[in-house]
Scaffold this motif. Sequence first.
Motif, PDB file in Angstrom:
ATOM      1  N   ARG A 287       0.832  -1.208   0.000  1.00  0.00           N
ATOM      2  CA  ARG A 287       0.000   0.000   0.000  1.00  0.00           C
ATOM      3  C   ARG A 287       0.867   1.260   0.000  1.00  0.00           C
ATOM      4  N   ILE A 288       1.887   1.320   0.839  1.00  0.00           N
ATOM      5  CA  ILE A 288       2.726   2.514   0.884  1.00  0.00           C
ATOM      6  C   ILE A 288       3.564   2.629  -0.388  1.00  0.00           C
ATOM      7  N   LEU A 289       3.962   1.514  -0.958  1.00  0.00           N
ATOM      8  CA  LEU A 289       4.661   1.559  -2.250  1.00  0.00           C
ATOM      9  C   LEU A 289       3.750   2.119  -3.340  1.00  0.00           C
ATOM     10  N   SER A 290       2.518   1.660  -3.363  1.00  0.00           N
ATOM     11  CA  SER A 290       1.559   2.148  -4.351  1.00  0.00           C
ATOM     12  C   SER A 290       1.322   3.644  -4.183  1.00  0.00           C
ATOM     13  N   SER A 291       1.243   4.104  -2.950  1.00  0.00           N
ATOM     14  CA  SER A 291       1.055   5.532  -2.697  1.00  0.00           C
ATOM     15  C   SER A 291       2.216   6.342  -3.268  1.00  0.00           C
ATOM     16  N   PHE A 292       3.424   5.832  -3.094  1.00  0.00           N
ATOM     17  CA  PHE A 292       4.608   6.535  -3.600  1.00  0.00           C
ATOM     18  C   PHE A 292       4.579   6.635  -5.120  1.00  0.00           C
ATOM     19  N   PHE A 293       4.360   5.526  -5.797  1.00  0.00           N
ATOM     20  CA  PHE A 293       4.409   5.546  -7.258  1.00  0.00           C
ATOM     21  C   PHE A 293       3.235   6.310  -7.863  1.00  0.00           C
ATOM     22  N   ASP A 294       2.080   6.256  -7.224  1.00  0.00           N
ATOM     23  CA  ASP A 294       0.908   6.959  -7.741  1.00  0.00           C
ATOM     24  C   ASP A 294       0.953   8.436  -7.396  1.00  0.00           C
ATOM     25  N   LYS A 295       1.040   8.754  -6.122  1.00  0.00           N
ATOM     26  CA  LYS A 295       0.848  10.131  -5.673  1.00  0.00           C
ATOM     27  C   LYS A 295       2.113  10.991  -5.764  1.00  0.00           C
ATOM     28  N   ILE A 296       3.273  10.393  -5.608  1.00  0.00           N
ATOM     29  CA  ILE A 296       4.506  11.179  -5.632  1.00  0.00           C
ATOM     30  C   ILE A 296       5.142  11.177  -7.024  1.00  0.00           C
ATOM     31  N   CYS A 297       5.237  10.003  -7.626  1.00  0.00           N
ATOM     32  CA  CYS A 297       5.881   9.912  -8.944  1.00  0.00           C
ATOM     33  C   CYS A 297       4.916  10.158 -10.095  1.00  0.00           C
ATOM     34  N   GLY A 298       3.639   9.970  -9.886  1.00  0.00           N
ATOM     35  CA  GLY A 298       2.692   9.962 -10.992  1.00  0.00           C
ATOM     36  C   GLY A 298       2.087  11.311 -11.319  1.00  0.00           C
ATOM     37  N   ILE A 299       1.690  11.439 -12.566  1.00  0.00           N
ATOM     38  CA  ILE A 299       0.884  12.573 -13.009  1.00  0.00           C
ATOM     39  C   ILE A 299      -0.581  12.196 -12.811  1.00  0.00           C
ATOM     40  N   GLN A 300      -1.332  13.048 -12.141  1.00  0.00           N
ATOM     41  CA  GLN A 300      -2.717  12.714 -11.799  1.00  0.00           C
ATOM     42  C   GLN A 300      -3.639  12.889 -13.012  1.00  0.00           C
ATOM     43  N   ARG A 301      -4.872  12.443 -12.862  1.00  0.00           N
ATOM     44  CA  ARG A 301      -5.766  12.436 -14.025  1.00  0.00           C
ATOM     45  C   ARG A 301      -6.119  13.832 -14.522  1.00  0.00           C
ATOM     46  N   ASN A 302      -5.855  14.857 -13.689  1.00  0.00           N
ATOM     47  CA  ASN A 302      -6.062  16.241 -14.150  1.00  0.00           C
ATOM     48  C   ASN A 302      -4.840  16.800 -14.881  1.00  0.00           C
ATOM     49  N   GLY A 303      -3.824  15.934 -15.070  1.00  0.00           N
ATOM     50  CA  GLY A 303      -2.630  16.352 -15.790  1.00  0.00           C
ATOM     51  C   GLY A 303      -1.600  17.072 -14.935  1.00  0.00           C
ATOM     52  N   LYS A 304      -1.847  17.128 -13.629  1.00  0.00           N
ATOM     53  CA  LYS A 304      -0.951  17.862 -12.735  1.00  0.00           C
ATOM     54  C   LYS A 304      -0.366  16.928 -11.680  1.00  0.00           C
TER      55      LYS A 304
END
Length: 272
Positions: free
Chosen positions: A84-101
Amino acid sequence: MGFPGTWMTETESMVYRVVPKCACSTIGQIMYYSDHGEYFDGDIHDAKSGIHKWALDNSQDAISRNVQSHQSYAFTSVRNPYTRILSSFFDKICGIQRNGKRYRGNLVPMLAARYGIEFGGEDGKEEFDQIRSFRRFLLFARDTIRWRRPMDPDIHWSAMSGHISTFIVNGGTYDNIFWTEQFDEGMQRVLDATETQHSIDLTAIPRFNESENHGPKRTHPVADYFDDLSMHLVYEIYKRDFNLFKYDFENPGNKMPVSEIDLDEVHAKLGD
């Protein structure tokens, strides 16, 4: 306080306490489909109708009445704290969100400046030392949870037990808490215990993992991200999650639970 993070079908067939990073998009879409015979067109988190949510003012009375009198089957889902914490890192910290930001505006630049975290460049696709940056992110996550600085803890990496407890403390009772690692089996138990307007074949539903393509792919096995210090930090943050939801702290490479969840124990320990 009420019931933050609680969703309920419009027919009141089931009540779900959302836990971020634990298949909440898929569960929400299943709930929506069970009432309407179709999936919500878009991210279910954006739905303002077709499903009751505590965040919608006109849903709060219905949710409160239902939950406090335990009129409907109530459930939630949990996930191994390591993944879960790994997923949070790759999604929320490394990833571009669906609004493009980037997530939460200046959060990522702040992490780069204060903790030396790399995150894959502007588009989240450049190569970087994933293990080193993740371990630095763990320090940041611990700081937010332990000392609430440099910011309050985010819902995506705060402990699952904290989310789940608000439902109990304010008068709710869970009928089922299942593991995302055995999603079909757990969700089927929910569907078997409820009467829905439309039947659902769990083997045929689309994937609703909104974070799937947000950021870089994980390039190492889960266990490689956690050395002795990282495991200590994870246990400091998620001790109750490991103990209550029966995950294996000693082996980050084992995502599966090691024994059954005791609902009575969960209610007793999270109801204070």
